[in-house]
Design an enzyme around this catalytic site. Structure first.
Site, PDB file in Angstrom:
ATOM      1  N   LYS A 268     -10.689  -0.933   5.978  1.00  0.00           N
ATOM      2  CA  LYS A 268     -11.586  -1.529   6.979  1.00  0.00           C
ATOM      3  C   LYS A 268     -11.405  -2.977   7.093  1.00  0.00           C
ATOM      4  CE  LYS A 268     -15.496   1.453   7.716  1.00  0.00           C
ATOM      5  NZ  LYS A 268     -14.951   2.070   8.881  1.00  0.00           N
TER       6      LYS A 268
ATOM      7  N   GLU B 287     -21.570  -6.822   8.299  1.00  0.00           N
ATOM      8  CA  GLU B 287     -21.703  -6.924   9.704  1.00  0.00           C
ATOM      9  C   GLU B 287     -23.123  -6.952  10.603  1.00  0.00           C
ATOM     10  OE1 GLU B 287     -19.676  -3.432  11.620  1.00  0.00           O
ATOM     11  OE2 GLU B 287     -17.809  -3.952  10.701  1.00  0.00           O
TER      12      GLU B 287
ATOM     13  N   HIS C 227     -22.917  12.159  11.633  1.00  0.00           N
ATOM     14  CA  HIS C 227     -21.325  11.523  11.642  1.00  0.00           C
ATOM     15  C   HIS C 227     -20.367  12.720  12.024  1.00  0.00           C
ATOM     16  CE1 HIS C 227     -22.803   7.632  10.557  1.00  0.00           C
ATOM     17  NE2 HIS C 227     -23.100   8.133   9.415  1.00  0.00           N
TER      18      HIS C 227
ATOM     19  N   ARG D  84      -4.175   9.646  15.092  1.00  0.00           N
ATOM     20  CA  ARG D  84      -3.967  11.162  15.258  1.00  0.00           C
ATOM     21  C   ARG D  84      -4.229  11.709  16.418  1.00  0.00           C
ATOM     22  NH1 ARG D  84      -8.654  10.990  12.168  1.00  0.00           N
ATOM     23  NH2 ARG D  84     -10.507  11.699  13.589  1.00  0.00           N
TER      24      ARG D  84
END
Ligand code: MV4
Length: 664
Positions: free
Chosen positions: A116, A200, A235, A292
């Site tokens: 990340k 963040e 999620h 993908r």
């Protein structure tokens, strides 16, 4: 163009890829595990190779074995689908080394998005908007504390190595920071082997908006609109749509261009998705890039009229992108619902079992079903419990929602628990219609999403009775004299005042119904009420009129279990054996367990001479006893279970050699 490709996947995505490849005249090689020998993707392919036992770690994740099969079969390229090996850099490299085209990005692009913090650094350099925060290498607590202060609160700690929401922690105040940091590091070290964190600013009401991008080998890139996937559960995406409601043309363009820049920054080739957090004020921030083709790609296909698998194959072959940016147009609105084998009433616990009844909506320009299973298939513990993707399209979002609601009502499954009723409630919920799309949607609207049954108990029972009676009638006509009003069995007579009793078990409770039939109409008495019932059964479809209200339902009876389908909901009951004569229910005469249950008594010994109809074993299941009876005269040759044993549906309980066999 390739003449032969291998699909390193299973289920709906393997079928989806084969469909396009075949349309383009490309031969397809499938691979399969023990569990998938009879799977739809194997049947659809031109040839298929067994690659190992059911667990994916021993089959669909065996990179070497799959490459071996590709070489052996002469496949020029491998399509990895999604999941499994699709984002595995070593697999992409191994394809490259073996001169097989990996239908996906270069391994370097997959690797670039693996971390990340590294991904954020690349995106920052490329000018892609990031959530303000810190993604540096210096992980000393002092630096992180200083960065946290600068970022402001609430903030979010994210694992550098994380993904899919794992390893995240919201921190509300500076006082909580040190403890939260320590805990998050510990968690991430355990989960990913890497304790590094990024910081963040925490967006409290973000939406998940992602851009479909495509790049060719010459470095050209385009975006194919966006998808809103905000409706998620832990999620896991549940409902996706394109375009994102309420997104302005300027934002769409800015987001699209940022996404193409993101892809080009890592020399991307093929289909990719750039995920953004979209904030209420219209600002957006890079979240991650998926290297993908995604599960939800069909909604993009429906609004752009493009086949993304065809694009992938062309780009992998080295062709330029089929369209330039200005030629990419969208029309109307598309929604996708993921139909899962799971139980929403048990916190969405994954369900397994046999799809013993499966009926799907008709496909047309408005409705598309992407699935890898057919009736009779097993949903096992080995793979993702997704049964199908239901995709709809119409000119406007509101019309598309109506299509989705209707298509869900035509999706009928018995044998495995599904989330269809939940999806129906979700698509039909007023806040969803009003496009109140936040990542907290499901949590915030629980009361709307777990509605009470659409059929009240009495109506359900009356319809169940109607279905059973009509089904029995349709079967009797074949076996008995249709002209004799007294030809029927079980003391059931037409045009008489004799009330036929029927016992139906719903949940834990047994309900007694009394039924009178007169001139092809029924009077059903249940719980002190009388219902006038008129019905007609056509295959599995029952048209019923109850007290002047016409209702249509579908039904499936299997081993005493009746499931009725009504407006996206189901009504289930168990039919007591004594309700009907012995011959009439499926499974009769069989020496197999009609359902999962326990052996209560074994009333025969090996060597016993038994006569047809004699009770041999008594089982108990769902509070009911079931007698397993001899189908014919014979001798008991084997008994496989004893009193107290648990047995599974279909297990052979006892073996007898019938007198016929002896004679033969
Ligand atoms: C966030 C966020 C709020 N603020 N980042 C969740 C999955 C991971 N890829 C990123 N996620 C989030 N990151 C900041 N700075 C909220 C989420 C988030 C979320 C994002 C998309 C879809 C569903 C979500 C559910 C919970 C949290």
């Amino acid at each position: 163009m390739f003449s032969k490709i291998l699909i390193a996947n299973r289920g709906e995505i393997a079928c989806r890829i084969i469909q396009t490849a075949h349309r383009m005249g490309i031969r397809c090689v499938a691979v399969y595990s023990d569990a998938d020998a009879n799977a739809r993707h194997v049947a659809m392919a031109d040839e298929a190779f067994h690659i190992g036992p059911a667990p994916s770690s021993e089959s669909y994740l065996k990179a070497d074995r799959i490459i071996e099969v590709a070489k052996k079969s002469g496949a020029q390229a491998i399509h990895p689908g999604y999941g499994f090996l699709s984002e595995n850099t070593r697999f992409a490299e191994a394809c490259e080394t073996n001169n097989i085209v990996f239908i996906g990005p270069p391994s370097s692009a997959i690797a670039a998005m693996g971390s990340k913090s590294a991904a954020k650094a690349i995106m920052e350099k490329a000018g892609v908007p990031l959530v303000p925060g810190y993604h540096g290498d210096d992980q000393s607590p002092d630096t992180l504390r200083k960065e946290a202060e600068q970022c402001g609160f609430p903030l979010l700690l994210k694992a550098v190595a994380g993904g899919g929401g794992k390893g995240m922690r919201v921190v509300e105040r500076m006082e909580d920071f040190d403890d939260a940091l320590a805990a998050a590091k510990r968690e991430s070290k355990n989960a990913f082997g890497n304790p590094d964190m990024l910081i963040e600013r925490y967006l409290t009401q973000p939406r998940h908006v992602e851009i479909q991008v495509f790049c060719d080998r010459d470095g050209h890139g385009v975006y194919l609109a966006e998808r809103d996937c905000s409706v998620q559960r832990r999620h896991q995406k549940v409902l996706e749509e394109a375009p994102a409601p309420g997104l302005s043309e300027e934002t769409r363009k800015a987001m699209g261009e940022a996404a193409v820049k993101a892809a080009q920054a890592i020399n991307y080739v093929g289909a990719g998705t750039v995920e953004f957090l979209y904030d209420v004020d219209g600002s957006f921030f890079f979240m991650e890039m998926n290297t993908r083709l995604q599960v939800e790609h069909p909604v993009t296909e429906m609004v752009t009229g493009q086949d993304l698998v065809e694009w992938q194959l062309k780009v992998a072959w080295g062709d330029p992108l089929p369209l330039e940016q200005a030629q990419v147009k969208t029309r109307g609105h598309a929604l996708e619902a993921r139909i899962y084998a799971e139980d929403p009433d048990q916190d969405f616990l994954p369900a397994t079992g046999t799809l013993r009844y499966l009926s799907t909506p008709d496909e047309n320009v408005h409705v598309r079903v992407d699935t890898g299973v057919t009736e009779g298939d097993e949903i096992s513990i080995h793979y993702d419990p997704m049964i199908a993707k239901l995709i709809v399209w119409d000119e406007t979002r509101d019309q598309a929602i109506n299509r989705m609601v209707q298509a869900l009502e035509h999706y009928r499954i018995a044998g495995v628990k599904t989330n269809i009723r939940f999806l129906h409630a979700l698509a039909d919920a007023q806040p969803f219609r009003e496009a109140e799309l936040t990542t907290g949607f499901i949590e915030d609207h629980r009361e709307l999403l777990f509605p009470k049954s659409r059929l009240d108990l009495h109506k359900g029972l009356v319809l169940a009775a109607g279905f059973l009676l009509e089904q029995r009638k349709s079967r009797e006509v074949v076996s008995t004299d249709p002209w004799s009003p007294f030809g029927r069995q079980n003391g059931w007579r037409m045009n008489s005042e004799y009330a036929q009793p029927m016992h139906l078990l719903v949940g834990e409770e047994v309900h007694e119904l009394k039924i009178l039939e007169r001139d092809d109409r029924y009077q059903v008495m249940v719980g002190g009420s009388i219902y006038h019932l008129n019905c007609k059964l056509d295959d599995d479809s029952l048209q019923a009129v109850i007290n002047g209200h016409r209702i249509s339902v579908h039904g499936n009876l299997h081993n005493h279990q009746l499931v009725l389908f009504y407006e996206g909901d189901t009504f289930q009951c168990n039919v007591f054996r004594e309700t009907f004569g012995a011959e009439e229910l499926a499974g009769e005469g069989s020496l197999e367990a009609p359902m999962n249950g326990a052996i209560v008594a074994v009333q025969a010994k090996v060597g016993d001479q038994v006569t047809a109809g004699q009770t041999l074993v008594i089982m108990e299941a769902m509070k009911m006893e079931h007698a397993i009876k001899a189908p014919a005269d014979g001798v008991v040759t084997d008994i496989f279970y004893a009193e107290g044993d648990q047995v599974s549906e279909g297990a052979e309980l006892i073996a007898i050699e019938t007198s016929d066999e002896e004679a033969a």
